[in-house]
Each structure stands twice: as structure tokens, then as C-alpha cells.
Enzyme design. Structure first.
Site, mmCIF file in Angstrom:
data_model
loop_
_atom_site.group_PDB
_atom_site.id
_atom_site.type_symbol
_atom_site.label_atom_id
_atom_site.label_comp_id
_atom_site.label_asym_id
_atom_site.label_seq_id
_atom_site.Cartn_x
_atom_site.Cartn_y
_atom_site.Cartn_z
ATOM 1 N N ARG A 139 37.371 56.758 -15.902
ATOM 2 C CA ARG A 139 37.984 56.577 -14.582
ATOM 3 C C ARG A 139 37.467 55.332 -13.873
ATOM 4 O O ARG A 139 38.222 54.635 -13.199
ATOM 5 C CB ARG A 139 37.794 57.848 -13.741
ATOM 6 C CG ARG A 139 38.672 58.963 -14.286
ATOM 7 C CD ARG A 139 38.591 60.273 -13.519
ATOM 8 N NE ARG A 139 39.665 61.147 -14.008
ATOM 9 C CZ ARG A 139 39.817 62.424 -13.683
ATOM 10 N NH1 ARG A 139 38.972 63.009 -12.851
ATOM 11 N NH2 ARG A 139 40.821 63.133 -14.172
ATOM 12 N N HIS B 232 47.833 57.364 -14.095
ATOM 13 C CA HIS B 232 47.171 57.849 -15.309
ATOM 14 C C HIS B 232 45.687 58.149 -15.089
ATOM 15 O O HIS B 232 45.140 57.846 -14.065
ATOM 16 C CB HIS B 232 47.399 56.891 -16.489
ATOM 17 C CG HIS B 232 46.742 55.543 -16.387
ATOM 18 N ND1 HIS B 232 46.573 54.729 -17.460
ATOM 19 C CD2 HIS B 232 46.235 54.877 -15.320
ATOM 20 C CE1 HIS B 232 45.983 53.628 -17.080
ATOM 21 N NE2 HIS B 232 45.761 53.683 -15.796
ATOM 22 N N GLU B 233 45.095 58.827 -16.067
ATOM 23 C CA GLU B 233 43.689 59.280 -15.985
ATOM 24 C C GLU B 233 43.431 60.110 -14.726
ATOM 25 O O GLU B 233 42.386 59.981 -14.087
ATOM 26 C CB GLU B 233 42.728 58.080 -16.010
ATOM 27 C CG GLU B 233 42.620 57.399 -17.347
ATOM 28 C CD GLU B 233 41.845 58.205 -18.391
ATOM 29 O OE1 GLU B 233 41.193 59.200 -18.041
ATOM 30 O OE2 GLU B 233 41.940 57.833 -19.573
ATOM 31 N N GLY B 234 44.381 60.971 -14.387
ATOM 32 C CA GLY B 234 44.267 61.776 -13.171
ATOM 33 C C GLY B 234 44.942 61.069 -12.023
ATOM 34 O O GLY B 234 44.473 60.019 -11.575
#
Lengths: 600, 600
Positions: A308, A451-453
Site C-alpha cells: 500500500r 486498487h489495493e483497497g
């Protein structure tokens, strides 16, 4: 202007890494003992050169010549990509942070991230392939068997293979507990994997001989939800005992997604075990369990902070290069005259002479330099959490990193995208055309809040998990860290003192509001506006980062004056925005909670 | 869901036009005497049907199949565009607001704008051709000779020709005073025009037999700056006495711009009089002076209010359709469970059940419905300024329109683009792909803060011109109008009263800050942060528009509850944002003014 001048300036990197984060001090630790300021700088020089000379020139081509599936079923990439990535591998970039035993450079993550910023600024769609693969190698080094490391991580570290993280499925995007891909154990202890994975970046490509997929799947009888998820290594091509590529595994490319931006990187829908191939004459994609059954998501989340922080850094890099492009344009393009000019036949002035253009540039500067500093600060926390000689310091760094990660991911994704928006605006109509680079940065960067949360997931992570963990220990640690800075600011006097006072006030209110949100013990109410909490906390944190930078800068160079101006901008124009946000949160507003969706 | 359900809902149009703006009352005026609620609604029905059935289906094609210049030098458009525009013309849409003497419908501008919103929502890149042409016809009707009207405006009103406004040049975008195109008078009273025009939307196309260019140029000996600019009609093809197309004029397409969005509409670089053609054997593009020499810009600006309100409306339409798409998606796509759910095997819920998704939808609703209401309110002011039987009312409407125009242009361009951003976010990864419509709306809408006067130009217009004109009469009129609404809100009690109190406070502060900005009589200082003033004033105005809507809605239908929720959202989440903006302005902050651009 050269391509390098549109990347992150070396003087900003030198300031952040050396004057502020004192990375040279890391060389006192055994892991980095072979390094020095000179080796760090040499890596940054090399990264900047390769990024400028090999990556920047292909960036537009990657956008206009989107990868496609050729007649033979293989992905076709535009010219130049393989060569750029070869230069990246030849320079040893994939091995930057890995142990010497794997041929790694054992560089601090902080320095490696600074180098990574240059590649992302030059062409994020190109560098994403090796960057994603590094996450795979890191995870395997941390949780895989020695054989898995040797077979699947080492070729990635060598820059010969890439890899992917296969989490989402068509029916399960943010909701990972709902994945249905399954892993069936075989008599020999291997597994066969069956299912469909969605949004897999780099899920297929024609750049490397093999692709190492890390796949989340359920085993027979596993618990519902996230606790029943295991992690498997599933190579695209099966590997012989000597490491040589063998039979094709049953991993099939179903299709490529066509995106608004970030087009250089393939984004795929993959089928596992649907019968496109039958390795060993049997159905299913051959997979190898990583670690223990049921712990797949925890292994993934172990790597999540780095992943992140890296997404945030990518957003920063796109914002930063957009800013550099806008600055160059504003200094050279003439248009109009000052608002108080009288003579319409006087020569036109450069755009940068207009206060509103300076506002747009200074806003960008405050976003991208603030974002870069935050990203590198977090990278330094990664290093400290792993290598600080003091165990308490390692724990402290880890806890602070946990707290900052949702912000380091989401804040640049929001505000460095806003910087790209302003970069277009500075260019006027030209910025809206594909003859200029800034519109691509804006499209590329729009992925990062997703993306990635997603942004919303980061808000829930911060307010629903990080600030309540350990009875609020994370928030207390952040506050304590910020107050140490404001104490120095108060001592320094002048602007720093004034900013310290503002920051203490905003921080105090943030802590107070956090208490108000949770005092009712009603998660639905507390979390109803978690995204706004995330945004307010993000601005408080970046204000702190700006105060840190102000305190680290010295002298009266243009560089120093620029840092001071950007800090001044952030405290005057940006930090005050959190006031209404925190007031809204404090009011426990139920507007969105009580809304009947049928009334929309 | 049908295509029509993704346009502006008819119930919102009915509410705004009838319950709120009482357009039926306009039929008491002679100009609209032949109309009735039924004829107004019939036009809206027809527009909605054509937009849904002919425009919406080609919208993605216009994006993916960008117009290009074919081997014969003519622009090639994708299939379907000509047919959609023919349906538009066959329905009499181009003639909507024109006089009966020209075959027009004499519809109020308010109703015509509501109809226009549907076409822009369905495919703004298609409808831009006739929309831009209407501005040309309007200008000629207002300022041209009867012969110019008959020759050049009538075919546009008939839907047979299109037209353009040629203002910008490569070296003069926002800075119109610096144009260098020249018009040379000929012995017969016609002119020959020489120069290069940039950013000309619809500047060439293969959809109509002729294109009517309105060109700003300087005559010999004209004053420097904007006072030396004249306006010329320059047809692409010269017209015989009987109106038939004759010889080719010397207007040459140099190239098409390749834009991030809005791709269906050609955007061109045009050469006038560069010798591509030699009409009558002589050099120069044949042009006909409109009105008097030196008054070109004032004629253009005469049409500017309508043009800018229309840009705002286009931004609204893109935001609105994005919202409708996001709402449909959020109601049907299931993902995850409520934050307080315990059972991971319980069925997933629709996205709209998540508070953060509802927040994103409600924000969009407040932006797009607030923007639409503002746009139609301004359209009603256009009608009143032209046709109110009371001369004082006409003047009042005109003055209020002058004041609101920069906001009606810029606020939707900013916030309905923000709505498109949220529409993508609601869709998650899908929204980032070109398989879904929302990413195109986001790209299309990004043009709106740039053209027809950038965001910064609108700020200078509002703070530097509109609020100071007549000794502050415009701002006083706006304040008086808003206070009339808050008085009704106070009387109504409940939420309306609370909102009225908040709005009065924000308005009072806006007026106060305006005084502070100008009390030093230093334009450079007063205008340094004009863009922020514009944004704060915009939010105050839209809060007022939301209070207006709240006071106009009645009953307890889902529609009424939805309006109340959006008003509640705007007052709780949005209006408070102006506090820090106005505080910043009040501080006469010099950050951007004093910044040395070399320090950036």
C-alpha cells in the site's frame, strides 16, 4: 529540458533522504554495513538515468499501443517495453532490497523506494511488472519453503520472471471473504487449483518465460469468510527440478481489461484449472501451498503495508512528474498580462507570472512533495521495523507504520491525482490533448484510489481497525510522534511555531473526534463517514510532514524558499479544510446512514 | 434499465420546470402564448426519446472511433452520428428557441435547455455540433444584417448547416486581446481574412454542406488589445445569391486535435487565407463584417452568458448520467456485508447498502441536481431578461444572470466532474475499464473547466468584474435574492429554517469578505485567490438553490424524500467547506502573490 528534469529532482531526494531521514545512519546497522551515502546516491543516479533514458520515451507508446492478444494467444506488447525492462533488470533493480544470499543489494527500502519513484514517474505502466513481482518474491522469502524461494522467488529477484497477486474474483472484489476459487489437495501434497481470478495486473504477458501467481483459494472444508483462505504458488509454466521451464500449467488468459489509463500493464481475467491445459494429464492448475492452510490472507496482509505504501508512492510519482511538466510549461508559455497591467500591447508574460497559475503550481508542489515525504517516511519505518537494533524501536516503527499505511496509500491517491488535474489546468486546452503528457498521468493515476483497497476500504481500515487496535495505542503513538515535532516547531519560533500551534489544534481535534465517534460503541454509526475521517487524518498527517520538512530545511537557497512556500501553502490553504470535516464527524451525522437507497 | 433511465429523470425535470420555476406561467407572455404545459412536456418527451434511442447508443462509438482526416482531406465520422443529428434536426430541435419568422418554435430557453440536457447526457460529443451552431445563429440574429441572417443563420436554424466561434489562436488562448488574425477591407465592402485559429470545435466536419465560422480578427489600424477586434462571418463554402453553395472559401483544416475526451466533436486548427483556395482568384478568406468594426468582442460577449450557462449545463448532464449509471450499478451489484454483520456466509448485500457508497451517491445527487437546478434557474433568467413584461424585472433578471454566469459555468464544471469521479469509484475496478460508461463521462467532462473561459478566468470575472460592477450592485442583488429565500425558509421552520440560518451566515461572510478584499483597492491582492472566491461563492449559491428546491418540494414521496436527503447532505457536508475558504480570503493571504516562481 531533459527527461530527467521531469522526474523527481535529485535535490528533493537528497534533501528527504539525507537531510531529513538520515538514511546514511542506517549504514551503522549490520544489514547495510557495506553501504554508504555514495552507494545510495549511485543507485539513485542509475535509476534516474535509466528511467529518463529508457522508460520515459516509451510511456506514451504504452498508452497508445495497448497490449493485445495475438493470433497465437500470446500477449503482444509495443516495442521498447522489453528493452526498458531488460535495462532495469541489468541494473540489478529487482534485487535492490533482497539479501546478499539471493544476489540482492541489501539496500534500505527507503532508498529503493526513492529509486522506484523515478521509474514510476517515467512510466508506471512499464515498471509495474517488476514491482508487482517483487511483492511475490518478498512474500515467498518471508513465508515460503527454501525450495519455493529457490524455485519461484529467485528468478524474480534475478529479474528473469514476473509474478502476480491473485486475490479478486468476478463476484468478490473488495469482499475477499467471498472468494470461491478452491485448492484440492493431492496425494503427493501438491494441490490442484480451480477458479477464476479478476483484475490480475501482469496476469499474462510475453516479457518473461514464466509468471509466478500467488493465488488465494479455499481448501475442502475450510471455514467461511477470510479464515478459510489459503495461499498457493501457481506458476504459469511448471518448473523442472533444475528450475527449467517444463509443461504448461492450467492457467489460461480469458481476456484483457481495457482501462482508462495504466494501459502499459496488462490487467487480466484468468482461469485456473478450467481445462485449457492438463498438466500431467490431470485436471486443475498445479499449486503449492505457501505456509499453512487457512493463513493465506494473513500472509498477504503481512506484505500489505509495503504494497500500500508502494501504491501511494506510485500516485506520488505520477503527480510529481505532472507537476514538473506543468512547471516547465508555465515558465515557457506566455499568455496575457498581470491583472493590473494597463498597456495591452506590452509583451505577454509567462503563465507563471499569474497568481492563479502560481497557486495551482504551489498546490501541486505541496501535494507531491508532501506525498513523497510521507511515502519515504513510511519506507523508513519499514526499514526501522525490520532492522532497528532496539527491539522497542522496531515495534514502535511497526505500529506507527500500521497506523500510517491507509493514509500513505489513500492520501497521495487522492491529492496527487488532484495535482494531475491541476497540471492539466495549467496547460489549458493543450493539457486536454494527447500531444501533452499530463492527460495520461491523470488517467493513469485514477486507478490508485481503487486498487489495493479502495479509498472507502482504507477509511474503514484506519477508523475501524487501526485507531481502535490496542485500545487506541496506534493513534496515541501517532499523536505523540506529531507532538514531538510540534515541540521542535514551537522552539524554532517564527512560521514553524505558528504551524506547530495550528497542527496541535487540528491533531487535538482529531483525537477528540475519534473518541466521540467510538464512545457510542456503534460501529455502523462510527464508521458511516470513515472516508471523511481518513481524509481529515490524512491532511493532519501531511501537515505534520510539511512541518518536518520545514524544520529540516536550512539556508536561503531557492530550494529552501520553495519548501517554505509549499509549507506555507499547506498550512494556509489545506490544513484548515479539516475543520469542517471533523465538525461533521463530531456531529455523528446520520445522513448517509439513514438514507433509504430507494429514495436516491 | 433503459437508456432513458440513465438520462435526467423526467420527474426531476417536471419538478424543476413546473413545481419550482413555473415555466407554464411564461405562456402568459406574448412570445410564448401558443405554448402550454403540454407543448413543453411534449418537447421534453421527444428530446428524451431521441436522446435515448439515437444518441446514447452511439456515444461510446464516438469515443472509440475518433474522427480523422481521410485521404481526400475530408473528416471521417463513425457511423450513426449523421443519422442521430438528422433525427435531432427532423424533430426541429435547432429551431427550438427561435422566432416563428425563422420557422422557430419560440420555446422558452428554460425548456430548450432542459431538452438540451438530455442530448448532452446521451452524447455530448454528438450534440455539440448543433449546439455550437445555435450560438452562431443567435449572434447573427442579434447583430447581423437581415441578409446575413437569411444567408447564414437560417440554414443553422433549419438544422442544415453548423457553425463555429473562432476566438483562440495558437499564441492567444485565454488572452483574446492578443489575437493577430486580420481582416482586410476590399473595395466592395467585403473583407479578406488571414490568420490561424486554434481549438475550433466543429471547425471542420463532413456532416453539413457548409460551416459558418464567426471569426475574431483585427482590421487595419485597429487599436491594440480587445478594443481593436472585429467580428466576421466566414463561410467554409461561399454562398450564391440564391443561398446555394458555390466556390470553396479559403478556410483550410490544418489538423485535428486529439483529446482526452469529448472525442466525437472535432477540434481543429484552421487556417484562414493561407492560400489553400483562392476564391474569386484572389488571396484571403472572404469574410463579411458583423455589425461595426472594433465591436467584435462585445458581440461575442453578448452571447457569453448563454454560452457559459450552456457549458455548465453540459457538465451537469455528464455528471447526471454518470450518477444514474452509478446508482443502477450500486443497486444491482452485490459486494460484502454491513460493517456490523457477524456471519461471513450470509448473502452479500447490494453496494448501496454500504454507508460509504450511499455517501458517494448522495454527493453525486447533490452535485448534479443542484447543478441542474442552477442551470435551469439561469436559463429562466435569460427568458426573464428578454420577455418579462416589466422592464425593471427584465433588468433585474439580466443583472442577476450576469452575477451568476461565472458560477453557472464553473461550479458544475468542477463538481459534476467530481460526481463523475465518484461514479467511477462506486463502480470500483469496473468503473476504470472502458466496458463501463462512467470513465468516458469523466474524460469528457474534464474539458469543461477549460473551455469558454477557464476556471481561473471565471474567478477573475466574478471577483474582478461582476461583484464590483455598479458599486457592488450585482452582489447586493444576489444577496437580496438569497435572503428572500432564507426568509421563506425561516418561516417554513424545521430543516428549512436551520438551513436558512446556515446560509445567511455563509452569505453574510461572503459579502463581508468581498468588502475586505476590495477595501485596499489593490487588484493584484484582491484577485490573488479569485478562484477560491469563485468556489466559495459557488457553494453558497448552490446551497441557496438547494434551499429553493427544499421549499418547492412537497409530500412524502420517494422523490420528495430524496430531494430532502440531498439538501441535508449539501448543508451538512458541503456548505461548511466555505468557512476555511472565506477565512483564507479574509486574511488577504499573499502566499501565491509573493512566491518567486524561480523557487518552485
Amino acid at each position: 529540458m531533459t527527461a530527467a528534469s521531469r522526474l523527481v529532482p535529485r535535490d528533493d531526494l537528497a534533501f528527504l533522504l539525507h537531510d531529513w531521514l538520515h538514511v546514511e545512519a542506517l549504514t551503522a546497522r549490520p544489514r547495510y554495513a557495506d553501504h554508504s551515502r555514495e552507494t545510495f546516491d549511485a543507485v539513485l543516479d542509475l535509476a534516474t538515468t535509466i528511467a529518463a533514458e529508457r522508460f520515459a520515451p516509451i510511456n506514451r507508446t504504452l498508452d497508445t499501443h495497448e497490449p493485445y492478444v495475438g493470433d497465437d494467444g500470446a500477449v503482444v506488447h509495443p516495442d521498447g517495453l522489453a528493452e526498458a525492462l531488460a535495462a532495469y533488470a541489468d541494473a540489478g533493480m529487482p534485487a535492490a532490497t533482497f539479501d546478499e544470499q539471493y544476489g540482492g543489494m541489501q539496500l534500505p527500502f527507503t532508498v529503493a523506494q526513492a529509486a522506484a519513484a523515478q521509474f514510476s514517474a517515467a512510466s508506471i505502466g512499464a515498471v509495474a511488472y517488476p514491482t508487482l513481482a517483487l511483492g511475490v518474491a518478498n512474500l515467498l522469502v518471508a513465508h515460503g519453503t527454501p525450495e519455493q524461494v529457490a524455485t519461484y522467488a529467485q528468478p524474480i529477484i534475478d529479474g528473469r520472471w514476473y509474478g502476480t497477486m491473485c486475490l479478486s474474483e468476478p463476484q468478490a472484489g473488495s469482499s475477499l471473504g467471498d472468494i470461491t476459487t478452491r485448492g484440492e489437495v493431492q496425494p503427493d501434497g501438491t494441490y490442484r487449483v480451480f477458479g477464476t481470478k479478476m483484475w490480475i495486473s501482469g496476469g499474462d504477458q510475453s516479457l518473461t518465460d514464466n509468471i509466478v501467481h500467488l493465488v488465494l483459494a479455499r481448501t475442502a472444508g475450510a471455514a467461511a469468510g477470510v479464515k478459510g483462505i489459503s495461499l498457493f504458488v501457481v506458476p504459469k509454466v511448471l518448473v523442472g527440478p533444475d528450475g527449467s521451464p517444463g509443461e504448461r500449467n492450467d492457467v489460461a488468459l480469458v481476456g484483457l481489461n481495457h482501462k482508462m489509463g495504466y494501459r502499459g500493464t496488462t490487467n487480466t481475467l484468468l482461469n485456473f484449472g478450467e481445462g485449457a491445459h492438463t498438466p500431467g494429464g490431470t485436471a486443475g492448475a498445479v499449486g503449492f501451498l505457501v505456509g499453512e492452510e487457512g493463513r493465506g490472507l494473513s500472509y498477504m496482509f503481512h506484505m500489505m503495508n509495503e504494497a500500500r505504501v508502494s501504491v501511494g508512492l506510485g500516485a506520488v510519482a505520477l503527480g510529481y512528474t505532472g507537476y514538473r511538466h506543468a512547471l516547465e510549461y508555465a515558465r515557457t508559455r506566455t499568455q496575457g498580462r498581470p491583472v493590473d497591467a494597463k498597456d495591452p500591447s506590452a509583451p505577454m508574460v509567462p503563465l507563471v507570472e499569474h497568481a492563479d497559475v502560481r497557486r495551482m503550481l504551489l498546490a501541486q508542489k505541496s501535494y507531491v512533495e508532501g506525498g513523497l515525504a510521507l511515502s519515504l517516511y513510511c519506507a523508513r519505518l519499514v526499514d526501522d521495523s525490520l532492522t532497528d537494533p532496539d527491539e522497542a524501536e522496531r515495534r514502535r516503527a511497526h505500529e506507527l507504520l500500521e497506523m500510517l499505511t491507509p493514509i500513505a496509500k489513500s492520501w497521495p491517491s487522492q491529492w496527487c491525482l488532484a495535482a494531475n488535474d491541476l497540471a492539466i489546468q495549467v496547460h489549458g486546452g493543450y493539457g486536454y490533448t494527447r500531444d501533452y503528457a499530463v492527460e495520461q498521468f491523470y488517467r493513469d493515476n485514477r486507478l490508485n484510489p481503487i486498487h489495493e483497497g479502495t479509498h472507502g476500504i482504507q477509511g474503514l481500515d484506519l477508523l475501524g481497525r487501526k485507531v481502535v487496535a490496542g485500545g487506541g495505542a496506534g493513534l496515541a503513538l501517532l499523536a505523540e510522534t506529531i507532538l514531538a515535532t510540534t515541540a521542535r516547531g514551537r522552539e524554532a519560533g517564527g512560521d514553524a511555531e505558528a504551524y506547530a500551534v495550528s497542527l496541535e489544534k487540528a491533531l487535538g481535534r482529531l483525537v477528540e473526534v475519534t473518541g466521540i465517534l467510538w464512545e457510542g460503541l456503534d460501529p455502523a454509526l462510527a464508521l458511516a463517514n470513515a472516508s471523511i475521517y481518513l481524509e481529515a487524518a490524512g491532511h493532519v498527517v501531511v501537515a505534520w510532514i510539511w512541518l518536518e520538512q520545514l524544520l529540516a530545511v536550512s539556508g536561503d537557497s531557492g530550494f529552501a524558499r520553495g519548501k517554505r512556500a509549499a509549507a506555507q501553502y499547506f498550512f494556509a490553504f489545506e490544513l484548515p479544510k479539516v475543520g469542517p470535516q471533523l465538525d461533521l464527524l463530531a456531529s455523528l451525522d446520520r445522513t448517509t446512514l439513514d438514507l433509504d437507497p430507494d429514495d436516491l
